[in-house]
Design an enzyme around this catalytic site. Structure first.
Site, PDB file in Angstrom:
ATOM      1  N   LYS A 160       0.932  -0.725   0.025  1.00 58.19           N
ATOM      2  CA  LYS A 160       0.023  -0.121  -0.077  1.00 58.19           C
ATOM      3  C   LYS A 160       0.897   1.025   0.035  1.00 58.19           C
ATOM      4  CE  LYS A 160      -0.204  -0.707   4.843  1.00 58.19           C
ATOM      5  NZ  LYS A 160       1.004  -1.408   4.674  1.00 58.19           N
ATOM      6  N   TYR A 202      -2.888   4.966   6.756  1.00 60.29           N
ATOM      7  CA  TYR A 202      -2.900   4.073   7.945  1.00 60.29           C
ATOM      8  C   TYR A 202      -4.069   4.331   8.910  1.00 60.29           C
ATOM      9  CZ  TYR A 202       1.073   1.438   7.171  1.00 60.29           C
ATOM     10  OH  TYR A 202       2.484   0.169   7.122  1.00 60.29           O
TER      11      TYR A 202
END
Length: 315
Positions: free
Chosen positions: A46, A130
């Site tokens: 990611k 996150y």
């Protein structure tokens, strides 16, 4: 033979069933598509890619070639974070209304994280993701609007990337999630969810080393629990391997990666203009649950870095 030709030849040789793509963000799409076209399954770090269009291209390539595409959200297999999901779903702290988070570290000049935002650099692609992902799995929903501001302290290393960005995400039911991501202050990793009956707080919430600490406070009474981080990377690889072997569709999927990238793009656009950005409706996601927890013992000795550097510049 050029590097690209060598990679294509290696992928098509049949020597590899799957690849783990941990390249700089702007290369994720190119090499995911190469792997998919060669019939190789993909675990991609990611953020999934830089733009929504790249994410969609990656998803199409995987489907067209009948290969698995999983995005490496290691916390989807972490006990502390997934227990937080189950606590909120249980109603223990009432209706969750507010999410707050801070995620920061000091990043040295020359680090790839300081690439321009157009290349997937900056704090939101690297650290804010996150906080965004946590807000989504804790609220069990998708934001409808964002507003953001970025700040710089004048240092040359932040000439092309933000030093810090703060964002507010509006969710259905007027729930609000706020976070700040930064490359210029001391390392912090916290989140807090406030509900109508109590609140849940996590320290070292996004960490893969040391303990993750969780506090639940209801009626001024606090319960504390600590979780060893374990080897979160091993956990996601075990899960990904199982998907490849059994044919199960991964969670987190390419659609999960796309969901975060579209929010990151909206946040960066709002920070540039100073105006709120509306988000189009996004189809319901298959969300992580406590059933996905995989625990592996921590690595006792960290391996040497190869052609890589600690973000802070420490050896």
């Amino acid at each position: 033979m050029k590097v690209g030709q060598k990679i294509n030849s290696s992928l098509r040789s049949g020597a590899a069933d799957a690849v783990y793509i941990a390249l700089p963000n702007h290369l994720h799409c190119e090499y995911t598509v190469k792997a998919a076209n060669a019939g190789v399954h993909i675990l991609c770090e990611k953020p999934m890619a830089v733009t929504e269009q790249e994410c969609e291209q990656m998803i199409r390539a995987a489907k067209d070639n009948n290969v698995k595409l999983m995005i490496a959200y290691r916390l989807h297999f972490d006990k502390a974070n997934m227990q937080a999901v189950e606590i909120l779903k249980s109603g223990k702290i009432g209706e969750p209304r507010i999410f707050n988070s801070a995620f920061s570290q000091k990043v040295a000049e020359g680090n790839v994280r300081l690439e321009p935002i157009s290349n997937g650099g900056g704090t939101v692609y690297d650290m804010g993701i996150y906080c965004i992902n946590a807000a989504r799995y804790l609220f069990q929903d998708e934001p409808t609007e964002v507003v953001a501001f970025c700040g710089k302290n004048g240092e040359e290393r932040f000439e092309e990337a933000d030093e810090m960005t703060s964002a507010i995400l509006r969710f259905p039911g007027d729930k609000l999630a706020t976070f700040t991501s930064s490359f210029g202050v001391a390392p912090v990793s916290t989140l807090q969810v406030l509900g109508t009956k109590g609140d849940l707080r996590m320290d070292s919430a996004y960490s893969y080393q040391g303990e993750l600490k969780q506090q639940i406070t209801i009626n001024n009474e606090t319960q504390e629990q600590s979780f060893p981080a374990g080897d979160q990377f091993a956990a996601e690889i075990v899960y990904f391997s199982d998907c490849v072997l059994t044919g199960k569709d991964p969670e987190p999927s390419g659609e999960e990666g796309l969901a975060d990238v579209r929010i990151i793009r909206a946040i960066n656009a709002s920070a540039q203009t100073g105006k709120p950005v509306q988000l189009h409706e996004f189809r319901e996601q298959t969300r992580p649950t406590g059933e996905q927890v995989i625990q592996r013992p921590p690595i006792e000795e960290q391996p040497d870095l190869v052609h890589a550097a600690d973000p802070s510049g420490k050896s």
